[in-house]
Every structure is written in structure tokens, then in C-alpha cells.
Write an enzyme that holds these catalytic residues in place. Structure first.
Site, PDB file in Angstrom:
ATOM      1  N   GLU A  41     -67.893 -17.597  35.831  1.00  0.00           N
ATOM      2  CA  GLU A  41     -66.924 -18.516  36.429  1.00  0.00           C
ATOM      3  C   GLU A  41     -67.255 -19.971  36.096  1.00  0.00           C
ATOM      4  O   GLU A  41     -68.421 -20.377  36.153  1.00  0.00           O
ATOM      5  CB  GLU A  41     -66.948 -18.302  37.947  1.00  0.00           C
ATOM      6  CG  GLU A  41     -66.039 -19.203  38.752  1.00  0.00           C
ATOM      7  CD  GLU A  41     -66.133 -18.926  40.259  1.00  0.00           C
ATOM      8  OE1 GLU A  41     -65.302 -19.446  41.006  1.00  0.00           O
ATOM      9  OE2 GLU A  41     -67.051 -18.173  40.677  1.00  0.00           O
ATOM     10  N   LYS A 108     -57.728 -17.781  40.068  1.00  0.00           N
ATOM     11  CA  LYS A 108     -58.398 -17.244  41.248  1.00  0.00           C
ATOM     12  C   LYS A 108     -57.474 -17.296  42.461  1.00  0.00           C
ATOM     13  O   LYS A 108     -56.816 -18.310  42.715  1.00  0.00           O
ATOM     14  CB  LYS A 108     -59.675 -18.051  41.498  1.00  0.00           C
ATOM     15  CG  LYS A 108     -60.613 -17.492  42.542  1.00  0.00           C
ATOM     16  CD  LYS A 108     -61.921 -18.285  42.543  1.00  0.00           C
ATOM     17  CE  LYS A 108     -62.943 -17.750  43.522  1.00  0.00           C
ATOM     18  NZ  LYS A 108     -64.219 -18.487  43.448  1.00  0.00           N
ATOM     19  N   CYS A 160     -65.179 -13.910  41.476  1.00  0.00           N
ATOM     20  CA  CYS A 160     -66.156 -14.118  42.559  1.00  0.00           C
ATOM     21  C   CYS A 160     -65.580 -13.815  43.936  1.00  0.00           C
ATOM     22  O   CYS A 160     -65.486 -12.670  44.332  1.00  0.00           O
ATOM     23  CB  CYS A 160     -66.718 -15.546  42.474  1.00  0.00           C
ATOM     24  SG  CYS A 160     -68.341 -15.707  43.269  1.00  0.00           S
ATOM     25  N   SER A 187     -71.989 -16.953  41.935  1.00  0.00           N
ATOM     26  CA  SER A 187     -72.448 -16.475  43.239  1.00  0.00           C
ATOM     27  C   SER A 187     -73.879 -16.956  43.455  1.00  0.00           C
ATOM     28  O   SER A 187     -74.796 -16.535  42.755  1.00  0.00           O
ATOM     29  CB  SER A 187     -72.386 -14.942  43.274  1.00  0.00           C
ATOM     30  OG  SER A 187     -72.887 -14.434  44.486  1.00  0.00           O
ATOM     31  N   LYS A 193     -79.554 -10.856  48.372  1.00  0.00           N
ATOM     32  CA  LYS A 193     -78.117 -10.842  48.081  1.00  0.00           C
ATOM     33  C   LYS A 193     -77.762  -9.881  46.957  1.00  0.00           C
ATOM     34  O   LYS A 193     -76.666  -9.333  46.915  1.00  0.00           O
ATOM     35  CB  LYS A 193     -77.642 -12.253  47.742  1.00  0.00           C
ATOM     36  CG  LYS A 193     -76.132 -12.405  47.685  1.00  0.00           C
ATOM     37  CD  LYS A 193     -75.747 -13.856  47.477  1.00  0.00           C
ATOM     38  CE  LYS A 193     -74.233 -14.023  47.438  1.00  0.00           C
ATOM     39  NZ  LYS A 193     -73.860 -15.441  47.198  1.00  0.00           N
ATOM     40  N   ASN A 423     -97.407 -40.587  63.895  1.00  0.00           N
ATOM     41  CA  ASN A 423     -96.437 -40.894  62.846  1.00  0.00           C
ATOM     42  C   ASN A 423     -96.927 -41.943  61.858  1.00  0.00           C
ATOM     43  O   ASN A 423     -96.616 -41.876  60.664  1.00  0.00           O
ATOM     44  CB  ASN A 423     -95.111 -41.350  63.465  1.00  0.00           C
ATOM     45  CG  ASN A 423     -94.309 -40.191  64.039  1.00  0.00           C
ATOM     46  OD1 ASN A 423     -94.577 -39.032  63.730  1.00  0.00           O
ATOM     47  ND2 ASN A 423     -93.330 -40.497  64.875  1.00  0.00           N
ATOM     48  N   THR A 447     -92.764 -31.827  51.683  1.00  0.00           N
ATOM     49  CA  THR A 447     -93.374 -30.578  52.149  1.00  0.00           C
ATOM     50  C   THR A 447     -92.787 -30.034  53.445  1.00  0.00           C
ATOM     51  O   THR A 447     -93.351 -29.114  54.036  1.00  0.00           O
ATOM     52  CB  THR A 447     -94.895 -30.781  52.334  1.00  0.00           C
ATOM     53  OG1 THR A 447     -95.124 -31.834  53.274  1.00  0.00           O
ATOM     54  CG2 THR A 447     -95.544 -31.142  51.012  1.00  0.00           C
ATOM     55  N   GLU A 452     -89.537 -26.843  60.709  1.00  0.00           N
ATOM     56  CA  GLU A 452     -89.718 -28.247  61.085  1.00  0.00           C
ATOM     57  C   GLU A 452     -88.381 -28.964  61.144  1.00  0.00           C
ATOM     58  O   GLU A 452     -88.162 -29.826  61.997  1.00  0.00           O
ATOM     59  CB  GLU A 452     -90.653 -28.922  60.086  1.00  0.00           C
ATOM     60  CG  GLU A 452     -92.072 -28.408  60.138  1.00  0.00           C
ATOM     61  CD  GLU A 452     -92.971 -28.992  59.072  1.00  0.00           C
ATOM     62  OE1 GLU A 452     -94.196 -28.791  59.157  1.00  0.00           O
ATOM     63  OE2 GLU A 452     -92.449 -29.657  58.153  1.00  0.00           O
ATOM     64  N   LYS A 575     -82.485 -36.580  61.555  1.00  0.00           N
ATOM     65  CA  LYS A 575     -83.531 -36.263  60.577  1.00  0.00           C
ATOM     66  C   LYS A 575     -83.011 -35.290  59.521  1.00  0.00           C
ATOM     67  O   LYS A 575     -83.275 -35.449  58.328  1.00  0.00           O
ATOM     68  CB  LYS A 575     -84.755 -35.665  61.272  1.00  0.00           C
ATOM     69  CG  LYS A 575     -85.569 -36.647  62.089  1.00  0.00           C
ATOM     70  CD  LYS A 575     -86.861 -35.996  62.574  1.00  0.00           C
ATOM     71  CE  LYS A 575     -87.725 -36.975  63.354  1.00  0.00           C
ATOM     72  NZ  LYS A 575     -88.996 -36.368  63.779  1.00  0.00           N
TER      73      LYS A 575
END
Length: 616
Positions: A41, A108, A160, A187, A193, A423, A447, A452, A575
Site C-alpha cells: 500500500e 480503498k 489493508c 499494517s 500481530k 529532579n 530512557t 513511567e 509530560k
């Protein structure tokens, strides 16, 4: 008929590269005497063009590239994905070409609008059964719900999302006598999946009494999405061909000799996926594509010796090892676009030599850092061959702290200023590691993980600071277990250090023995709450009711953890809005630019949590 399917690793706006990959796939098909070839596609433009699909010129350029490709299709029947502008509307199409002549364009019929997909923003769904005429260079071609008779085959299309709907085009194609369905797809990758896709393709070949041909895009095309390049040819309940996924090559190709309407009496088993291996494969390929497509010279990582940064270091190492293993040393070096030097041809030695040129790691300690994490970081860097630097940032932290103390006229203490004092350490690391990344023209790897992100347990402009966040879409519970798997199955013996440590930010004084789970809650509890609250959109009471039955912990503690999760989730959306670009790896993520949108300002489930307290 010999039927082929190909996958290509494309890039938005890389007209020369995209067209080259498509032509390479066509030439390989011809060399193998294929009669019909299905390509993915939107492979001419790339699927990830985003709002460029709202322009006019993109469609004009895509058509120009199609016209360059058509002469290569001499003696071949080919399906190629591209966007088409028709009557001032935008359509996602597959062009069918026979012997270097356009047959027509399938448009499509169903647009993907779930999770990471926003196709209705750019494309109009085509009406089932409708066919119109499209004029190109003075000639008229069919566009719409087309089929095509070729020898003993009647060919139809699904693109798809078409195939994932209950009322899908194939339901009508079978009534029209179609016995060969082509599915060009884009996809996105997600853990496990492929098993759903395999079931879909096998069941489609049974339900619609057809040969079903599937071709998916490949690689990290535009930054966030990863495509696994899956290709399948199935007939009447059997996989005739299926490829290995997540290749480092620009093109992959497979074919099979298929008779129309052949009755096959046995079914294939579905090939099972391994989440640990999929993570290593998908993330390492995504890093390689991101590196070369961003034209960067390598990666810089603040390697703390903890689970998150250790995971990312291993992924870079695997990127090099797997890339060399599949492409060969010289082709890997060439494809990287960098002047990489090696003295050995062995995979292990050359991988370490290349890692030393591509990955720079720094352990940025403070008086609150332990020798355990320093040793963990150093041994890991040594094992994979990364450059390793070590410095302390106490001087910078002291400078910032003293300025604020002078301004406020008082001393800061852990009793009154805990979060601020934690912090400032994380933030003090950011400018110096950014400086190294800038000097080396590297991508700075952040990271933060998904757990988190859920609860905001990350310092903005600290551990969230960087160019790309490779693990922001996976939870910490998975990471902890993946590292143990990587130590055993991938052979990284230095991981014994991090695998023996309790995850910790190491921002409080050592005597306080800070751990992540003590600050938050057990990571396996976060995973359970997250799945119900975010993935499945349940209310606090619904989450409590479902988890109480699983007896994970006491009812009172479970209530407290659920309330804490929802409060932290609500107050930390700002955040998540600033998470560095991250790879989509799981079946959901918390990046508001792809999967999960939530208001920055809200009442924070206040009434719902009051009701939760009253539930027994």
C-alpha cells in the site's frame, strides 16, 4: 500461475529511493519468471506522509513516479500502491499494470481510524460497486471497485483496512466470481500481530474460496511506525508461502506456483510469535532505519546501569549484530551511510568495533549513585564495545542548589524539598549529555518507559530529554523480564549486574534505599491497571471490580494503587505531550500524537475516586 509478493523499505519524499526499491522488486520478480506481483500500500510515496496527503503536488509527483515504473512491468502483471487525486478528492489506490499498460485503479473502501491511524483525515472511502473513469495523459482508465480477468483467474482487491471489516469487499468479490484477491497493506507492527494477520489471510482464503496474496510495508518508514514486511500467499486454508519478518534489506520477495481453485485438504498451523524476540527484532531495525534516514552519525546514551538504559544499549548492539548477520559486514557499513572502520570479518568482533563508533555511553554519577550501577554500566559498555565515559555532576547540582538557596534565603532539605532535589540531579545530566551528542552529531537516546509515562515518574528535561525514545511504548515490567531473557538467550553476561538490582532512580541519599516500586507501586500492578484503565478505557470502579477478582493484593491496597494511578495519570498528561518520538511496539501506547489522547487539564477523576472509596 507463478504469483509473487514483495515488500519494500520506503521513506516519505524519497522519490528516487522508493522508485528504485520498487523497480528492484519488479526486476527480481521477472528474473524468477513471476507472472503477477503484488507490492504494498502507498509504496510509491510511503504510507507516513501525514498531512502532505492534503496537498495537490504530492499526487502529481506520485503519478510521475508511477509512469517511470510502468515500462519496467513489461511481461508482468503488477499491483502498485499510490495516492490518486480524482475529481478533487483524495483516494488511496492500487494501480494494476499488465505488460507495461495500466489496467485500472482500485480505490480503498474503508479507512483506518483506530489507535495510530487517521486515514479519514487524508482520504475519502470509495463506494462499493462504483466504477468511474480517470484520465491520465489523454487516456481513460477505470478507477474504483475494479476486478480483472487474467487467464483462469478473476482478480479483485482489498487494501489493508478493507480486510479487517466485517462487511468487507471480499464478501462481494466472491459473489462476482473472484478467485484471486490481492491485499497491498501498510499494517504497523505490534507484538503478536502477525498471528492475527495469519488467521485473517488463511480464513479469508477459506471463506472466499480464493487464493489470497498479502504484501506489507517494511521498516521504520517515517519515525514512529515500524512495518514488519510480512508477505503471505494462501489458498483454501493453507499458507503456500510466508516470509521471515523485520528484515534489514530494502526489498524482500517471495513467490509460489499456484493453480486456480485447487482444493487443499489440510490447514497450516499459525506461526507463533515470541514477544521477547519480536522486541529485539523490531526495535533494532527501527533504530537502524532511524539512524540512516535521519543522517545522524551515531547514538549517545546516558547509561545509568539501570534497566531502562541497559535495555537501550543492548538494542543498539543487536541493531549492529543483526544487521551484519543479515546484510553482511560491507553492505551494513554501506547502508549505514557512515565511514565505519573494521579490522575483522567475524560478526562478534566487527559488531563490537562498529558499536564503538556508533554508541557513546556516559555514566553521570552523583554522591547518591552506587558502585553497583557504575559497575553495571561499565561492564555492559565494555561487553558490547560502546565508548564509555564516566563523570560526576555533584558540582553542577551544588551550583544550581546554592543559587536557589540564596534566592529563597533558606537551605533546601530532603524533608521539605524532596522532589526538587531529585529532579535537579536528573536535569543537570541533560545539558552535558546533549553537548556530547551535539559534538558527535549523534541522536540522544532517552530512557523513559511506558510505565513511567503513565504516572509521570520521569523528570522533564532530564531522563525524558533526547532525540528519540526507543522504549517509551513498552512497560517496565516487560523490560525487567526482557533483560533476564537477553542475558540468557542473547548471551549478554554483563546483564547479571542489572538483573540483580531493584530498579531505582538513585536520586535520594543512599541510606534511604530508594526503589521505583516503593515510590510508585509494584510494576506488575501498574501493568494490570494500565491495561484496563488506558487500553480498555474503564472507570476506576470498573478497574477495581475486575482486578479484585484476580486477588493480586489486598482490596484496600488495590484501591489505593488504583486511586494513585488515576491521580498521577491525570496530572501528568503535559509530560506525555512532550515525550520524544517513540516507536509503536505494543498494541497501544500513551503517546498522544499517535494512540492515546487525554486532556491536559481535567478534574482528575475526583468524583469517580470518591465513589471508589465507598465500594467494598
Amino acid at each position: 500461475m507463478r504469483i509473487g509478493t514483495a515488500t519494500v523499505n520506503q521513506t516519505p519524499l524519497d522519490w528516487k529511493g522508493n522508485t528504485h526499491n520498487i523497480i528492484e522488486a519488479i526486476r527480481e520478480a521477472k528474473q524468477n519468471n513471476v507472472e503477477l506481483l503484488c507490492l504494498p500500500e502507498l509504496c510509491i510515496t510511503g504510507y507516513g506522509c501525514e498531512d502532505l496527503f492534503l496537498s495537490n503536488w504530492l499526487y502529481e509527483r506520485a503519478l510521475e513516479e508511477l509512469l517511470k515504473i510502468i515500462p519496467e512491468c513489461k511481461g508482468l502483471l503488477v499491483a502498485i500502491g499510490l495516492p490518486i487525486k480524482f475529481q478533487k478528492q483524495n483516494y488511496n489506490c492500487a494501480c494494476l499494470i499488465n505488460n507495461a499498460e495500466i489496467v485500472g485503479f482500485y480505490a480503498k473502501q474503508n479507512m483506518a481510524l483506530d489507535g495510530v491511524h487517521y486515514e479519514p483525515r487524508w482520504f475519502i472511502p470509495w463506494q462499493s460497486g462504483r466504477i468511474s473513469q480517470l484520465k491520465i495523459n489523454g487516456s481513460d482508465y477505470e478507477i474504483g471497485d475494479i476486478t480483472y480477468d487474467y487467464k483462469n483467474w478473476k482478480i479483485g482487491f482489498e487494501i489493508c483496512e478493507d480486510a479487517w471489516r466485517q462487511d468487507r469487499p471480499a464478501c462481494r468479490l466472491v459473489e462476482r466470481g473472484v478467485n484471486l484477491i490481492l491485499n497491498p497493506s501498510a499494517s504497523h507492527f505490534a507484538f503478536g500481530k502477525t498471528e492475527d494477520r495469519q488467521k485473517l489471510i488463511i480464513n479469508s482464503s477459506i471463506d472466499f474460496k480464493c487464493t489470497y496474496v498479502y504484501s506489507n510495508l517494511l521498516g521504520n518508514e517515517a519515525g514512529r511506525m515500524i512495518y514488519d514486511g510480512e508477505m503471505m500467499i494462501a489458498q483454501n486454508g493453507r499458507h503456500i508461502q510466508r516470509n521471515s519478518l523485520l528484515s534489514f534489506k530494502n526489498t524482500n520477495f517471495l513467490y509460489a506456483d499456484v493453480e486456480p481453485d485447487k482444493i487443499l485438504h489440510t490447514r497450516n498451523d499459525i506461526a507463533k510469535s515470541n514477544k521477547n524476540e519480536e522486541f529485539a527484532q523490531a526495535a533494532s531495525l527501527a533504530l537502524f532505519d532511524y539512524l540512516r534516514k535521519s543522517r545522524s552519525k551515531g547514538f549517545t546514551l546516558s547509561l545509568s546501569g539501570g534497566a531502562d538504559s541497559s535495555t537501550i544499549a543492548i538494542l543498539v548492539s543487536e541493531m549492529v549484530r543483526r544487521g551484519i548477520q543479515e546484510l553482511g559486514l560491507e553492505e551494513f557499513k554501506k547502508k549505514s551511510g557512515l565511514e565505519l572502520q573494521t579490522s575483522s570479518k567475524s560478526i562478534d568482533t566487527s559488531s563490537k568495533e562498529i558499536c564503538s563508533q556508533l554508541l557513546s555511553c556516559a555514566y553521570q554519577g552523583t554522591k547518591n549513585s552506587s558502585t553497583d550501577t557504575l559497575n553495571s554500566a561499565k561492564e555492559l559498555a565494555d561487553e558490547i564495545g560502546a565508548k564509555f565515559y564516566h563523570w560526576t555532576i555533584d558540582e553542577e547540582v551544588g551550583s544550581y542548589t546554592s543559587k536557589i538557596e540564596k534566592a529563597l534565603g533558606r537551605k533546601l532539605s530532603w524533608e521539605t524539598d524532596d522532589i526538587a532535589l531529585q529532579n535537579i540531579q536528573a536535569r543537570s545530566r541533560s545539558p552535558i549529555i546533549w553537548m556530547m551528542a551535539n559534538i558527535k552529531n549523534n541522536l540522544l537516546l532517552t530512557t523513559s518507559n511506558r510505565s513511567e509515562g503513565d504516572v509521570g515518574y520521569a523528570t522533564m528535561d532530564g531522563d525524558t530529554s533526547g532525540s528519540i525514545s526507543p522504549i517509551a511504548a513498552v512497560d517496565k515490567y516487560f523490560i525487567i523480564h526482557w533483560l533476564k531473557w537477553a542475558e540468557k538467550e542473547l548471551g549478554y553476561s554483563s546483564l547479571r549486574h542489572v538483573n540483580s538490582l531493584a530498579p531505582s532512580a538513585e536520586l535520594r541519599p543512599l541510606e534511604q534505599t530508594q526503589t521505583d516500586e516503593a515510590d510508585l507501586m509494584p510494576y506488575h500492578i501498574i501493568v494490570e491497571i494500565e491495561r484496563l484503565a488506558i487500553r480498555e478505557h474503564n472507570s476506576p470502579i470498573e478497574v477495581y471490580t475486575k482486578l479484585k477478582a484476580k486477588e493480586l493484593e489486598s482490596a484496600d491496597l488495590l484501591k489505593a494503587h488504583i486511586a494513585k494511578f488515576y491521580r498521577l495519570w491525570s496530572r501528568n498528561q503535559w509530560k506525555r505531550e512532550r515525550i520524544a518520538p517513540s516507536f509503536h511496539l505494543d498494541d497501544f501506547n500513551v503517546d498522544p500524537r499517535t494512540w492515546c489522547r487525554f486532556p491536559i487539564l481535567s478534574k482528575g477523576f475526583e468524583e469517580e475516586l470518591e465513589e471508589l472509596n465507598k465500594v467494598s
